[in-house]
Design a protein around this motif. Structure first.
Motif, PDB file in Angstrom:
ATOM      1  N   ALA A   1       0.825  -1.211   0.000  1.00  0.00           N
ATOM      2  CA  ALA A   1       0.000   0.000   0.000  1.00  0.00           C
ATOM      3  C   ALA A   1       0.861   1.264   0.000  1.00  0.00           C
ATOM      4  N   ASN A   2       2.097   1.127   0.481  1.00  0.00           N
ATOM      5  CA  ASN A   2       3.003   2.290   0.540  1.00  0.00           C
ATOM      6  C   ASN A   2       4.074   2.258  -0.540  1.00  0.00           C
ATOM      7  N   ALA A   3       3.985   1.282  -1.423  1.00  0.00           N
ATOM      8  CA  ALA A   3       5.046   1.117  -2.433  1.00  0.00           C
ATOM      9  C   ALA A   3       4.666   1.809  -3.737  1.00  0.00           C
ATOM     10  N   PRO A   4       5.672   2.207  -4.518  1.00  0.00           N
ATOM     11  CA  PRO A   4       5.373   2.792  -5.825  1.00  0.00           C
ATOM     12  C   PRO A   4       4.800   1.732  -6.779  1.00  0.00           C
ATOM     13  N   ALA A   5       4.113   2.210  -7.806  1.00  0.00           N
ATOM     14  CA  ALA A   5       3.394   1.296  -8.713  1.00  0.00           C
ATOM     15  C   ALA A   5       4.321   0.263  -9.357  1.00  0.00           C
ATOM     16  N   ASP A   6       5.537   0.669  -9.721  1.00  0.00           N
ATOM     17  CA  ASP A   6       6.419  -0.307 -10.383  1.00  0.00           C
ATOM     18  C   ASP A   6       6.840  -1.426  -9.431  1.00  0.00           C
ATOM     19  N   ALA A   7       6.951  -1.106  -8.137  1.00  0.00           N
ATOM     20  CA  ALA A   7       7.286  -2.147  -7.159  1.00  0.00           C
ATOM     21  C   ALA A   7       6.102  -3.099  -6.971  1.00  0.00           C
ATOM     22  N   VAL A   8       4.905  -2.552  -6.997  1.00  0.00           N
ATOM     23  CA  VAL A   8       3.706  -3.397  -6.864  1.00  0.00           C
ATOM     24  C   VAL A   8       3.637  -4.369  -8.043  1.00  0.00           C
ATOM     25  N   LYS A   9       3.984  -3.849  -9.223  1.00  0.00           N
ATOM     26  CA  LYS A   9       4.001  -4.713 -10.416  1.00  0.00           C
ATOM     27  C   LYS A   9       5.055  -5.814 -10.254  1.00  0.00           C
ATOM     28  N   SER A  10       6.231  -5.447  -9.786  1.00  0.00           N
ATOM     29  CA  SER A  10       7.285  -6.460  -9.578  1.00  0.00           C
ATOM     30  C   SER A  10       6.851  -7.498  -8.551  1.00  0.00           C
ATOM     31  N   ALA A  11       6.155  -7.045  -7.525  1.00  0.00           N
ATOM     32  CA  ALA A  11       5.713  -7.983  -6.481  1.00  0.00           C
ATOM     33  C   ALA A  11       4.686  -8.964  -7.052  1.00  0.00           C
ATOM     34  N   GLU A  12       3.820  -8.472  -7.932  1.00  0.00           N
ATOM     35  CA  GLU A  12       2.824  -9.381  -8.523  1.00  0.00           C
ATOM     36  C   GLU A  12       3.526 -10.394  -9.445  1.00  0.00           C
ATOM     37  N   GLU A  13       4.546  -9.921 -10.159  1.00  0.00           N
ATOM     38  CA  GLU A  13       5.304 -10.853 -11.021  1.00  0.00           C
ATOM     39  C   GLU A  13       6.006 -11.917 -10.171  1.00  0.00           C
ATOM     40  N   ALA A  14       6.557 -11.479  -9.047  1.00  0.00           N
ATOM     41  CA  ALA A  14       7.238 -12.444  -8.161  1.00  0.00           C
ATOM     42  C   ALA A  14       6.222 -13.435  -7.581  1.00  0.00           C
ATOM     43  N   PHE A  15       5.043 -12.949  -7.259  1.00  0.00           N
ATOM     44  CA  PHE A  15       3.957 -13.804  -6.745  1.00  0.00           C
ATOM     45  C   PHE A  15       3.646 -14.920  -7.756  1.00  0.00           C
ATOM     46  N   ILE A  16       3.510 -14.540  -9.024  1.00  0.00           N
ATOM     47  CA  ILE A  16       3.208 -15.527 -10.081  1.00  0.00           C
ATOM     48  C   ILE A  16       4.376 -16.500 -10.244  1.00  0.00           C
ATOM     49  N   ARG A  17       5.581 -15.951 -10.196  1.00  0.00           N
ATOM     50  CA  ARG A  17       6.775 -16.795 -10.366  1.00  0.00           C
ATOM     51  C   ARG A  17       6.879 -17.828  -9.235  1.00  0.00           C
ATOM     52  N   VAL A  18       6.548 -17.409  -8.011  1.00  0.00           N
ATOM     53  CA  VAL A  18       6.577 -18.364  -6.892  1.00  0.00           C
ATOM     54  C   VAL A  18       5.599 -19.506  -7.166  1.00  0.00           C
ATOM     55  N   LEU A  19       4.407 -19.171  -7.649  1.00  0.00           N
ATOM     56  CA  LEU A  19       3.423 -20.234  -7.922  1.00  0.00           C
ATOM     57  C   LEU A  19       3.976 -21.210  -8.958  1.00  0.00           C
ATOM     58  N   GLU A  20       4.606 -20.662 -10.005  1.00  0.00           N
ATOM     59  CA  GLU A  20       5.205 -21.546 -11.035  1.00  0.00           C
ATOM     60  C   GLU A  20       6.278 -22.437 -10.418  1.00  0.00           C
ATOM     61  N   LEU A  21       7.140 -21.819  -9.598  1.00  0.00           N
ATOM     62  CA  LEU A  21       8.248 -22.581  -9.002  1.00  0.00           C
ATOM     63  C   LEU A  21       7.749 -23.640  -8.025  1.00  0.00           C
ATOM     64  N   GLU A  22       6.681 -23.302  -7.301  1.00  0.00           N
ATOM     65  CA  GLU A  22       6.129 -24.284  -6.355  1.00  0.00           C
ATOM     66  C   GLU A  22       5.519 -25.466  -7.117  1.00  0.00           C
ATOM     67  N   ILE A  23       4.834 -25.170  -8.220  1.00  0.00           N
ATOM     68  CA  ILE A  23       4.265 -26.257  -9.042  1.00  0.00           C
ATOM     69  C   ILE A  23       5.416 -27.125  -9.556  1.00  0.00           C
ATOM     70  N   GLY A  24       6.478 -26.469 -10.029  1.00  0.00           N
ATOM     71  CA  GLY A  24       7.655 -27.202 -10.519  1.00  0.00           C
ATOM     72  C   GLY A  24       8.286 -28.067  -9.432  1.00  0.00           C
ATOM     73  N   PHE A  25       8.260 -27.555  -8.201  1.00  0.00           N
ATOM     74  CA  PHE A  25       8.863 -28.300  -7.089  1.00  0.00           C
ATOM     75  C   PHE A  25       8.063 -29.571  -6.786  1.00  0.00           C
ATOM     76  N   TRP A  26       6.730 -29.455  -6.802  1.00  0.00           N
ATOM     77  CA  TRP A  26       5.892 -30.660  -6.584  1.00  0.00           C
ATOM     78  C   TRP A  26       6.088 -31.651  -7.734  1.00  0.00           C
ATOM     79  N   GLU A  27       6.163 -31.122  -8.958  1.00  0.00           N
ATOM     80  CA  GLU A  27       6.343 -32.001 -10.135  1.00  0.00           C
ATOM     81  C   GLU A  27       7.669 -32.746 -10.028  1.00  0.00           C
ATOM     82  N   MET A  28       8.694 -32.008  -9.662  1.00  0.00           N
ATOM     83  CA  MET A  28      10.022 -32.602  -9.491  1.00  0.00           C
ATOM     84  C   MET A  28       9.971 -33.714  -8.433  1.00  0.00           C
ATOM     85  N   SER A  29       9.259 -33.452  -7.356  1.00  0.00           N
ATOM     86  CA  SER A  29       9.174 -34.462  -6.286  1.00  0.00           C
ATOM     87  C   SER A  29       8.445 -35.700  -6.791  1.00  0.00           C
TER      88      SER A  29
END
Ligand SMILES: Cc1ncc(CN)c(N)n1
Length: 223
Positions: A191-219
């Motif tokens: 809520a206190n971050a600039p718009a570009d940081a919010v965008k980066s955070a959403e991209e990181a959020f999506i990337r974590v989901l991809e990586l977590e799916i990959g981690f379960w698949e790997m297992s």
């Protein structure tokens, strides 16, 4: 409110917006097979060995979030410090579990998806990555485990008794509260971050989901 025009519950809105991917990460066939009791124990052992290596890497990630938090003189310090402190216990837990399952952790090397996740975590140690992005990433990493393992101990589960300890570790009410604290911190920081940081955070959020799916698949498949 804010530089980025962000509402109080940004993170909840992201879970809704990316619902399909969130479900793929938190209701993966790997954890579903724990819950319904059909898990192949060799895949469980692979997950356990690989996650031990993940958590060793996660120590540096959490320490970097803590450092960013301290630099901005934030009141979030105690929650994040608590998370860092609990990793010592967590590593001991992995060692005990590994001994129970006859796994020699010293001979385990990270598989491809795990290494990919390590690279992602390491990128957060750069000082240019701002706190709001790092703490939001921290929150979603923990939440995927909380939601996944929490489901394994919800009503109707047939989780094998020897796996209940694992599920309790991340599925407990206490861990859920911790994740909710991290979520409040993430929302307030966004809520206190600039718009570009919010965008980066959403991209990181999506990337974590991809990586977590990959981690379960790997297992599940040693990919
Ligand atoms: C892959 C993964 N993601 C999350 C967590 C929870 N700290 C974990 N142990 N491992």
């Amino acid at each position: 409110m804010d530089g980025g025009g962000v509402e109080a519950s940004t993170t909840a809105a992201w879970i809704e917006r990316h619902q399909q991917m969130y479900e793929r990460a938190t209701r993966h066939p790997f954890t579903i097979s724990i819950r319904d009791g059909t898990i192949d124990l060799s895949t469980f052992k692979r997950w356990l060995s690989q996650d031990y290596l993940f958590v060793r890497e996660f120590v540096a990630f959490e320490a970097s979030v803590l450092l960013k938090c301290c630099k901005q003189d934030s009141s979030d310090m105690e929650i994040i410090l608590g998370g860092v402190a609990s990793l010592s216990d967590e590593l001991s837990w992995f060692k005990n579990e590994a001994a129970k399952w006859g796994i020699d952790l010293a001979s385990v090397s990270p598989l491809k998806s795990n290494m990919e996740y390590h690279r992602f975590l390491r990128s957060f140690t750069e000082p240019e990555v701002i706190y709001a992005v790092a703490v939001t990433t921290f929150w979603i990493i923990e939440t995927v485990y909380q939601d996944s393992f929490g489901f394994c101990i919800e009503e109707g589960n047939k989780t094998p008794p020897e796996l209940l300890g694992t599920c309790q570790r991340w599925g407990s009410a206490e861990f859920k509260q911790y994740c909710q604290s991290l979520q409040r911190i993430a929302d307030r920081s966004l809520a206190n971050a600039p718009a570009d940081a919010v965008k980066s955070a959403e991209e990181a959020f999506i990337r974590v989901l991809e990586l977590e799916i990959g981690f379960w698949e790997m297992s599940s498949s040693q990919s």
